[in-house]
Design a protein around this motif. Structure first.
Motif, short mmCIF file in Angstrom:
data_model
loop_
_atom_site.label_atom_id
_atom_site.label_comp_id
_atom_site.label_asym_id
_atom_site.label_seq_id
_atom_site.Cartn_x
_atom_site.Cartn_y
_atom_site.Cartn_z
N GLU A 6 29.62 67.54 11.13
CA GLU A 6 28.62 68.30 12.13
C GLU A 6 28.97 69.48 12.38
O GLU A 6 28.17 70.52 12.65
CB GLU A 6 28.89 67.36 13.75
CG GLU A 6 28.42 65.94 13.50
CD GLU A 6 26.99 65.77 13.24
OE1 GLU A 6 26.21 66.64 13.76
OE2 GLU A 6 26.54 65.00 12.53
N VAL A 7 30.25 70.05 12.17
CA VAL A 7 30.55 71.48 12.19
C VAL A 7 29.75 72.03 11.26
O VAL A 7 29.06 73.43 11.14
CB VAL A 7 31.91 71.77 12.19
CG1 VAL A 7 32.09 73.23 12.12
CG2 VAL A 7 32.52 71.24 13.44
N LEU A 8 30.00 71.65 9.85
CA LEU A 8 29.24 72.31 8.67
C LEU A 8 27.67 72.29 8.75
O LEU A 8 27.03 73.20 8.59
CB LEU A 8 29.68 71.60 7.27
CG LEU A 8 31.28 71.49 7.13
CD1 LEU A 8 31.52 70.59 6.04
CD2 LEU A 8 31.31 73.04 6.81
N ILE A 9 27.02 71.18 9.36
CA ILE A 9 25.65 71.18 9.64
C ILE A 9 25.15 72.24 10.64
O ILE A 9 24.34 72.99 10.45
CB ILE A 9 25.22 69.61 10.16
CG1 ILE A 9 25.35 68.79 8.95
CG2 ILE A 9 23.86 69.83 10.63
CD1 ILE A 9 25.18 67.17 9.32
N SER A 10 26.45 72.41 11.80
CA SER A 10 25.70 73.69 12.85
C SER A 10 25.77 74.97 12.03
O SER A 10 25.27 75.78 12.54
CB SER A 10 26.97 73.42 13.93
OG SER A 10 28.31 73.86 13.43
N ARG A 11 26.68 75.09 10.86
CA ARG A 11 26.43 76.29 10.15
C ARG A 11 25.56 76.76 9.32
O ARG A 11 25.45 77.62 8.42
CB ARG A 11 27.99 76.35 9.34
CG ARG A 11 29.01 76.43 10.25
CD ARG A 11 30.22 76.57 9.36
NE ARG A 11 31.66 76.77 10.04
CZ ARG A 11 32.83 76.80 9.68
NH1 ARG A 11 33.05 76.41 8.34
NH2 ARG A 11 33.77 76.49 10.35
N MET A 12 24.65 75.69 9.07
CA MET A 12 23.43 75.70 8.21
C MET A 12 22.55 76.82 8.57
O MET A 12 22.37 77.23 9.53
CB MET A 12 22.51 74.55 8.15
CG MET A 12 22.70 73.59 6.92
SD MET A 12 21.57 72.38 6.95
CE MET A 12 21.35 71.66 8.43
N ASP A 13 22.15 77.62 7.33
CA ASP A 13 21.23 78.64 7.39
C ASP A 13 19.94 78.31 7.50
O ASP A 13 19.48 77.07 7.17
CB ASP A 13 21.56 79.82 6.61
CG ASP A 13 21.45 79.72 5.20
OD1 ASP A 13 20.58 78.49 4.70
OD2 ASP A 13 21.80 80.36 4.23
#
Length: 127
Positions: A6-13
Motif C-alpha cells: 500500500e505504501v508503494l502504491i501510494s508512491r505511484m507516479d
C-alpha cells in the motif's frame, strides 16, 4: 506485506511507476524481523501473485523489482554474507524479459510473450 504494498502504491507516479530504496528495505525487513534476502523473496512472491491475478500493472511491478534489484546488488557488494534470494531473482528476470521487443518493427508483445508466462510458472510453483 500488504501494508508495504500500500505504501508503494501510494508512491505511484502518473505513469504507474513506483520507487523504493535501501532505507525502505532495511526498515521493512527489520520491522518484520526478516533478513533482506527473505524479505526480497517474500516481496517477489507477493508481486508475482498480485500481478498474475491482475491486481498490479506491469509498469508498477517492473519499476518495483528494478529498484529492489538495485538494493540487492548494493547489498551483495557490502561486507557480510547475503543469501541469494532465488525466488525474487526469478521474478526480477520475468519482468526484465518484458522490457524490450525482440522484433525490429516492435510488433511483438514482450509482456504477453515472456513476462506473463514466466510469472504464471512462478506462481504455479508456489504453495
Amino acid at each position: 506485506m500488504d501494508e508495504i504494498l500500500e505504501v508503494l502504491i501510494s508512491r505511484m507516479d502518473e505513469h504507474g511507476y513506483t520507487r523504493v530504496d535501501e532505507i525502505d528495505v532495511e526498515l521493512w525487513a527489520n520491522r518484520l524481523d526478516l533478513s533482506v534476502s527473505i524479505f526480497l523473496d517474500q516481496m517477489g512472491e507477493l508481486i508475482a501473485r498480485k500481478y498474475h491475478s491482475g491486481n498490479l500493472t506491469f509498469e508498477f511491478c517492473d519499476s518495483l523489482v528494478n529498484d529492489l534489484w538495485g538494493v540487492l546488488i548494493e547489498r551483495v557488494h557490502m561486507p557480510g554474507e547475503i543469501d541469494w534470494p532465488d525466488l525474487f531473482h526469478e521474478v526480477y528476470e520475468a519482468f526484465d524479459a518484458g522490457e524490450y521487443h525482440r522484433t525490429s518493427d516492435q510488433s511483438d508483445d514482450p509482456i504477453a510473450d515472456f513476462t506473463d508466462p514466466l510469472i504464471a510458472v512462478i506462481v504455479g510453483k508456489l504453495h
